[in-house]
Design a protein around this motif. Structure first.
Motif, PDB file in Angstrom:
ATOM      1  N   THR A 118       0.827  -1.205   0.000  1.00  0.00           N
ATOM      2  CA  THR A 118       0.000   0.000   0.000  1.00  0.00           C
ATOM      3  C   THR A 118       0.864   1.259   0.000  1.00  0.00           C
ATOM      4  O   THR A 118       0.493   2.272  -0.606  1.00  0.00           O
ATOM      5  N   ALA A 119       2.044   1.198   0.647  1.00  0.00           N
ATOM      6  CA  ALA A 119       2.947   2.351   0.644  1.00  0.00           C
ATOM      7  C   ALA A 119       3.471   2.649  -0.750  1.00  0.00           C
ATOM      8  O   ALA A 119       3.862   3.782  -1.043  1.00  0.00           O
TER       9      ALA A 119
ATOM     10  N   GLU B 184      -6.188  -1.166  -2.037  1.00  0.00           N
ATOM     11  CA  GLU B 184      -6.737  -2.245  -1.214  1.00  0.00           C
ATOM     12  C   GLU B 184      -7.583  -3.205  -2.044  1.00  0.00           C
ATOM     13  O   GLU B 184      -7.635  -4.407  -1.755  1.00  0.00           O
ATOM     14  N   GLU B 185      -8.223  -2.678  -3.089  1.00  0.00           N
ATOM     15  CA  GLU B 185      -9.042  -3.540  -3.935  1.00  0.00           C
ATOM     16  C   GLU B 185      -8.204  -4.518  -4.753  1.00  0.00           C
ATOM     17  O   GLU B 185      -8.736  -5.498  -5.296  1.00  0.00           O
ATOM     18  N   GLN B 186      -6.910  -4.277  -4.827  1.00  0.00           N
ATOM     19  CA  GLN B 186      -6.013  -5.184  -5.548  1.00  0.00           C
ATOM     20  C   GLN B 186      -5.430  -6.277  -4.653  1.00  0.00           C
ATOM     21  O   GLN B 186      -4.815  -7.212  -5.155  1.00  0.00           O
ATOM     22  N   ILE B 187      -5.631  -6.142  -3.350  1.00  0.00           N
ATOM     23  CA  ILE B 187      -4.993  -7.045  -2.393  1.00  0.00           C
ATOM     24  C   ILE B 187      -5.977  -8.100  -1.913  1.00  0.00           C
ATOM     25  O   ILE B 187      -7.104  -7.790  -1.526  1.00  0.00           O
ATOM     26  N   VAL B 188      -5.526  -9.347  -1.931  1.00  0.00           N
ATOM     27  CA  VAL B 188      -6.319 -10.476  -1.435  1.00  0.00           C
ATOM     28  C   VAL B 188      -5.600 -11.059  -0.229  1.00  0.00           C
ATOM     29  O   VAL B 188      -4.419 -11.386  -0.299  1.00  0.00           O
ATOM     30  N   MET B 189      -6.306 -11.173   0.893  1.00  0.00           N
ATOM     31  CA  MET B 189      -5.705 -11.630   2.138  1.00  0.00           C
ATOM     32  C   MET B 189      -5.893 -13.132   2.314  1.00  0.00           C
ATOM     33  O   MET B 189      -6.945 -13.683   2.009  1.00  0.00           O
ATOM     34  N   PHE B 190      -4.844 -13.773   2.840  1.00  0.00           N
ATOM     35  CA  PHE B 190      -4.893 -15.204   3.134  1.00  0.00           C
ATOM     36  C   PHE B 190      -4.384 -15.442   4.553  1.00  0.00           C
ATOM     37  O   PHE B 190      -3.612 -14.654   5.083  1.00  0.00           O
TER      38      PHE B 190
END
Length: 244
Positions: A127-128, A133-139
């Motif tokens: 993000t920096a 955030e819409e490009q990031i997928v959390m696992f």
């Protein structure tokens, strides 16, 4: 004296063998140091990354395997002296279809999807650099993120460059590819992010004893030989020697 150390499934730092044995570079280092300070029994506790800091803070175990040191984390736990310094990298499908070579390259590709483990520093690094955030997928687990790369659900998984190299060596370059980030910032060499063991703030005695042994062990011939078995080289060890 017994010490319980928590770890996650993340080769080459730590993993569980088929016979149930816990192995890895961080596990080997912890056991070496703990034996040197008189610990007679070391127990291993498998957990998720998101539970490492809350678990040691609540006293559910005595120490965590090394993770990247950040000011936010240092507000909640006590860190040892550094034990390695490692840059980030990506795991991508063979050929790197979207030519993703850095976080900024993902930011410039709006349809690119980046996988990260919840709570790890790669999220903030992305993000920096402008990744939305819409490009990031959390696992929660590394295995889930790798499966998502293979299926095409995400375009890249961000982790340590070292860990990614080990995954490729195990799975094969025809299956998955590692892309190392260039360790340069504004044309100048920078120190890679440093990792350290973490402890409950009330466990000052164990922290002090571990630090005393780490200062003499990190960078020694024995340490370098032990870490070489897991793929850690001078490139990962020397930043910690300077940091110590």
């Amino acid at each position: 004296m017994k010490v319980t150390i928590a770890y996650i499934e993340e080769p080459p730092f730590g993993w569980t063998e088929a016979d149930g044995a816990t192995v890895g570079a961080d596990i080997d280092l912890a056991e070496t140091i703990l034996r040197q300070i008189g610990v007679t029994k070391v127990e291993h506790r498998l957990t998720t990354f998101s539970e490492l800091l809350p678990g040691v803070r609540a006293g559910r175990w005595d120490m965590n395997v090394p993770l990247f040191v950040t000011p936010q984390r240092a507000d909640t736990v006590a860190f040892s002296v550094p034990v390695w310094g490692i840059e980030d990298g990506f795991l991508v499908r063979p050929g790197n279809p979207k030519a993703l070579v850095s976080y900024s390259s993902i930011a410039k590709c709006p349809d690119a999807r980046l996988g990260v483990i919840a709570g790890q520093v790669q999220h903030d690094s992305a993000t920096a650099s402008g990744v939305g955030e819409e490009q990031i997928v959390m696992f929660e687990q590394q295995a889930e993120a790798i499966a998502a790369v293979l299926s095409g659900a995400i375009d890249a998984y961000a982790s340590t460059a070292l860990g990614n190299r080990m995954i490729v060596s195990r799975m094969g370059s025809s299956v998955i590819e590692a892309v190392a980030h260039e360790p340069e910032m504004n044309g100048r060499k920078r120190t890679p992010p440093l990792g350290a063991f973490s402890f409950n703030r009330g466990n000052a005695g164990l922290l002090e004893a571990v630090n005393q042994r780490l200062r003499s062990h990190i960078g020694s011939p024995d340490h370098r030989a032990r870490m070489a078995k897991f793929g850690l080289t001078d490139r990962e060890i020397d930043p910690a020697v300077v940091g110590a």
